[in-house]
Design an enzyme around this catalytic site. Structure first.
Site, mmCIF file in Angstrom:
data_model
loop_
_atom_site.group_PDB
_atom_site.id
_atom_site.type_symbol
_atom_site.label_atom_id
_atom_site.label_comp_id
_atom_site.label_asym_id
_atom_site.label_seq_id
_atom_site.Cartn_x
_atom_site.Cartn_y
_atom_site.Cartn_z
ATOM 1 C CE LYS A 107 -6.073 -3.665 -4.963
ATOM 2 N NZ LYS A 107 -5.490 -2.989 -6.109
ATOM 3 C CE LYS A 139 -4.036 2.021 2.138
ATOM 4 N NZ LYS A 139 -3.513 3.347 2.471
HETATM 5 S S1 IVH Z 1 -6.948 -0.270 -4.277
HETATM 6 C C1 IVH Z 1 -11.306 0.342 -4.162
HETATM 7 N N1 IVH Z 1 -4.428 -0.801 -4.284
HETATM 8 O O1 IVH Z 1 -4.842 3.371 -0.691
HETATM 9 C C2 IVH Z 1 -9.890 0.059 -4.112
HETATM 10 N N2 IVH Z 1 -5.129 1.219 -3.250
HETATM 11 O O2 IVH Z 1 -6.997 3.511 1.375
HETATM 12 C C3 IVH Z 1 -9.087 1.186 -3.615
HETATM 13 N N3 IVH Z 1 -3.332 2.605 -2.357
HETATM 14 O O3 IVH Z 1 -7.064 5.576 -2.272
HETATM 15 C C4 IVH Z 1 -7.746 1.269 -4.109
HETATM 16 N N4 IVH Z 1 -1.673 1.272 -2.943
HETATM 17 O O4 IVH Z 1 -4.561 5.826 -2.715
HETATM 18 C C5 IVH Z 1 -5.359 0.068 -3.909
HETATM 19 N N5 IVH Z 1 -2.208 -1.409 -4.397
HETATM 20 C C6 IVH Z 1 -3.135 -0.532 -4.032
HETATM 21 C C7 IVH Z 1 -2.823 0.680 -3.353
HETATM 22 C C8 IVH Z 1 -3.864 1.526 -2.964
HETATM 23 C C9 IVH Z 1 -1.998 2.408 -2.365
HETATM 24 C C10 IVH Z 1 -4.032 3.759 -1.762
HETATM 25 C C11 IVH Z 1 -4.955 4.492 -2.712
HETATM 26 C C12 IVH Z 1 -6.311 4.399 -2.104
HETATM 27 C C13 IVH Z 1 -5.976 4.180 -0.668
HETATM 28 C C14 IVH Z 1 -7.127 3.468 0.010
#
Ligand code: IVH
Length: 676
Positions: free
Chosen positions: A284, A118
């Site tokens: 995921k 993340k």
């Molecule tokens: S998925 C609906 N994948 O984390 C799915 N987010 O707390 C949402 N982020 O707004 C995003 N790395 O800015 C996803 N591999 C990743 C990510 C990621 C960083 C951030 C992104 C999002 C936030 C959510």
């Protein structure tokens, strides 16, 4: 105006602007709208232009990392850019997997997960039409983003053109813009951390400014793809690589909790050696058809979670234990501690949750304690170092009165058949502490969302007796505010404008705003769709009609005994009624707009009984709503279809439905109707 006055005015407006800049750039949480910001900025620029003696080297025109006045065009996202639910430990992760298995009604736990670091940056969406980058948006509020295409185009990692055989005509790639830790150190600008620096640079007015900043991009997801050929997240990620996107090298396909735990520990040790900030791992569900079935709640997808790294801990000493009163009257004990830095933030309060928690850990004033802070969560006390306890220390005795002097009590929870752990003040608006918290709730983002009227301002206006009841917000004396320290003519104008704007509010937001216990955003929507207009809702205020209305609410799926009892309690209080009535008078409350899902089940009321083989009750509900149908919670004349599952259907419901000649479907017949 005298020279002195002009100088004074100039200084105060600049101070105000710098406060707004700090919230916009460093905290990434703007206090005022763009237009309000522009007004102040233009006023300062006009002063500089009109009075040459003001033009100094620190003119706001020469500011670097400049406050951005460019109003980016707002564009609605193809599908909302949601946030993620958080998980903090293995237990939480197991819960997350269990919930997925329950929702899908699949009796297995070893799902495949795409695990992705993340990245702590700023998310962005890139749309390609026939392989050409045509749109670039910031997340904005998740529903609508800002058009930052020109700035995004300056980032080397972002392909401007992609080619492949069978490339979808429309392809929206989502990912994270970030600054490397080393690059951040080289930057001379005053940003608190790389994330804020990335956010600030992305919103530069002039894309030449953005280009100067070494922004990078990791791609990890998609919005709309048309046509959609991909079957799994990992397949999509491998395409991203092929198209020339940077994809995080630590992304990994994992199966089940054991592999997740192993990977998590490994990555946690690697964390500090990476050149970018990460605050956890996103897990995921890999199978996209399962992702589609799982869908999302109003804020986050059910198919993903952010598993945060262990929280940072520190040792401190409790100086004092105080109590705080929340808007629902909940009494929360808080430890005032010797200030200590945890995870880069100075902490001087830690929550003690409730009386039982204090008893269990035997927490006392003077104790040496370990506290932890995870993400944005309020720091909490983990343990007490008994060896360091002074011999004269006394057991903490929980107060038996609220700060307002009223009795406090634990409620009996009818669904768990246990006494609540939390004690509550027995008063409502009559308790000034509850009243103040309710005001803070009313102005919050999800409620009236009044720019410039945050928690601190409510505290200030409360102390000055400018606001006592919610309706007072709409009849503030702006002349008095103008003379307060830190308030200039413009900021008062801005506040007045924001308040005027807030008068127009949707029925569901209004219901949520009044702060009835157990009526959150989702329940407020259910109630609004039942009442449709404020006039109908106002009948709840009349004692002659209330019981009958509350009885009818039982039909609504999602509204249970707890909510009905809470509504009954709230409206049995004459002070609450007076407050709600006065507030309604000041507002223009819009009728509830049904989401326009014109599907197969439009205007059809459905109810489920018994459990199904293929899907869970929650999924059945979502499917129905997505097709425009409504799910009821009891059998009545309004019901059109009762779907009876094989396992344990309630005989009474089936009999009543037969009596009322409601159509009865088996699970199989139901799928046939829906074509699934
Ligand atoms: S998925 C609906 N994948 O984390 C799915 N987010 O707390 C949402 N982020 O707004 C995003 N790395 O800015 C996803 N591999 C990743 C990510 C990621 C960083 C951030 C992104 C999002 C936030 C959510």
């Amino acid at each position: 105006m005298k020279k002195q006055d002009i100088q004074k005015k100039y200084a105060t407006q600049k101070k105000l602007l710098s406060k707004y800049n700090h919230h916009y750039f460093n905290l990434d949480s703007p206090l005022i709208s763009d237009s309000e910001y522009d007004k102040i900025k233009n006023y300062i620029l006009k002063l500089e232009k009109d009075y040459s003696f003001l033009k100094k080297k620190d003119s706001i025109q020469n500011q670097i990392g400049a406050p951005l006045t460019k109003k980016f065009k707002k564009i609605k996202h193809s599908t909302p850019m949601l946030s993620l639910s958080n998980t903090f430990d293995a237990e939480g992760m197991k819960d997350f997997i269990n919930k997925i298995s329950n929702y899908l009604n699949i009796k297995k736990l070893n799902f495949d997960f795409s695990s992705e670091l993340k990245i702590d940056g700023i998310s962005a969406s890139l749309t390609y039409e026939d392989g050409i980058l045509i749109r670039g948006l910031s997340r904005g509020d998740g529903v609508t983003g800002e058009d930052i295409l020109d700035n995004l185009k300056t980032i080397g990692d972002i392909p401007k053109k992609i080619s492949d055989t069978n490339l979808p005509k429309i392809l929206e790639v989502r990912g994270e813009v970030y600054i490397g830790k080393k690059d951040f150190k080289k930057l001379k600008k005053n940003f608190a951390n790389p994330r804020n620096a990335a956010g600030g640079s992305l919103r530069q007015k002039d894309s030449k400014e953005t280009k100067k900043i070494p922004l990078k991009f990791f791609a990890y997801g998609f919005g709309i793809i048309n046509p959609m050929p991909y079957k799994s997240q990992f397949e999509f990620i491998s395409k991203l690589k092929k198209w020339g996107f940077n994809v995080n090298p630590y992304n990994k396909l994992l199966n089940g909790i054991r592999e997740i735990e192993e990977h998590h520990k490994k990555m946690e040790t690697l964390r500090s050696s990476l050149d970018y900030d990460i605050d956890g791992i996103v897990y995921k569900i890999d199978d996209l058809s399962l992702q589609r079935r799982l869908g999302s709640t109003s804020n986050s997808p059910r198919w993903a979670t952010a598993y945060k790294f262990s929280s940072e801990k520190a040792t401190s000493i409790i100086r004092e234990i105080i109590i705080q009163v929340g808007r629902t009257g909940a009494i929360t004990p808080v430890a005032k501690i010797e200030p200590v830095t945890v995870g880069g933030v100075v902490v001087s309060n830690a929550t003690l949750h409730n009386e039982d928690e204090i008893d269990r850990k035997d927490i006392r004033v003077g104790d040496t304690i370990v506290i932890q802070r995870a993400g944005d969560v309020i720091p909490q006390v983990v343990s007490v170092d008994l060896k360091k306890r002074k011999s004269h220390s006394k057991k903490y005795i929980f107060p038996n009165k609220c700060l307002c002097g009223s009795k406090i009590q634990k409620e009996f929870n009818t669904s768990t058949n246990k006494e609540d752990a939390v004690r509550r003040c027995t008063k409502g608006y009559e308790c000034s502490f509850i009243a103040k918290e309710r005001l803070k709730h009313i102005v919050s983002k999800e409620a009236f969302n009044i720019d410039g009227l945050g928690k601190k301002v409510i505290d200030q206006f409360w102390k000055l007796k400018f606001i006592k009841n919610p309706s007072d917000i709409f009849s503030l004396d702006f002349d008095k505010i103008k003379n307060l320290d830190g308030w200039g003519k413009l900021s008062v104008e801005n506040l007045s404008e924001a308040i005027e704007k807030a008068r127009k509010i949707s029925l569901n937001r209004f219901i949520y705003s009044i702060g009835i216990r157990h009526i959150g955003q989702e329940n407020a929507k259910i109630l609004a769709s039942f009442f449709k207009s404020i006039d109908q809702f106002s009948n709840l205020l009349k004692s002659s009609q209330r019981d009958e209305i509350l009885k009818n609410l039982k039909d609504l799926d999602g509204i249970g005994e707890t909510q009905i009892l809470s509504l009954k309690n709230f409206f049995s209080n004459t002070k609450n009624i007076e407050i709600v009535k006065n507030l309604i008078l000041k507002l223009n409350i819009q009728n509830f707009k049904e989401p326009n899902t014109k599907g197969k089940l439009s205007n059809i009321n459905v109810m489920f009984t018994g459990s199904f083989k293929k899907i869970s009750r929650s999924e059945a509900k979502t499917l129905t709503e997505n097709l425009g149908g409504k799910v009821l919670g009891s059998v009545s004349k309004k019901l059109n279809i009762l779907v009876v599952g094989d396992t344990k259907p309630t005989k009474k419901k089936v009999d009543k439905a037969k009596e009322l000649k409601v159509k009865i479907f088996s699970e199989k017949e139901w799928y046939k109707l829906l074509n699934i």
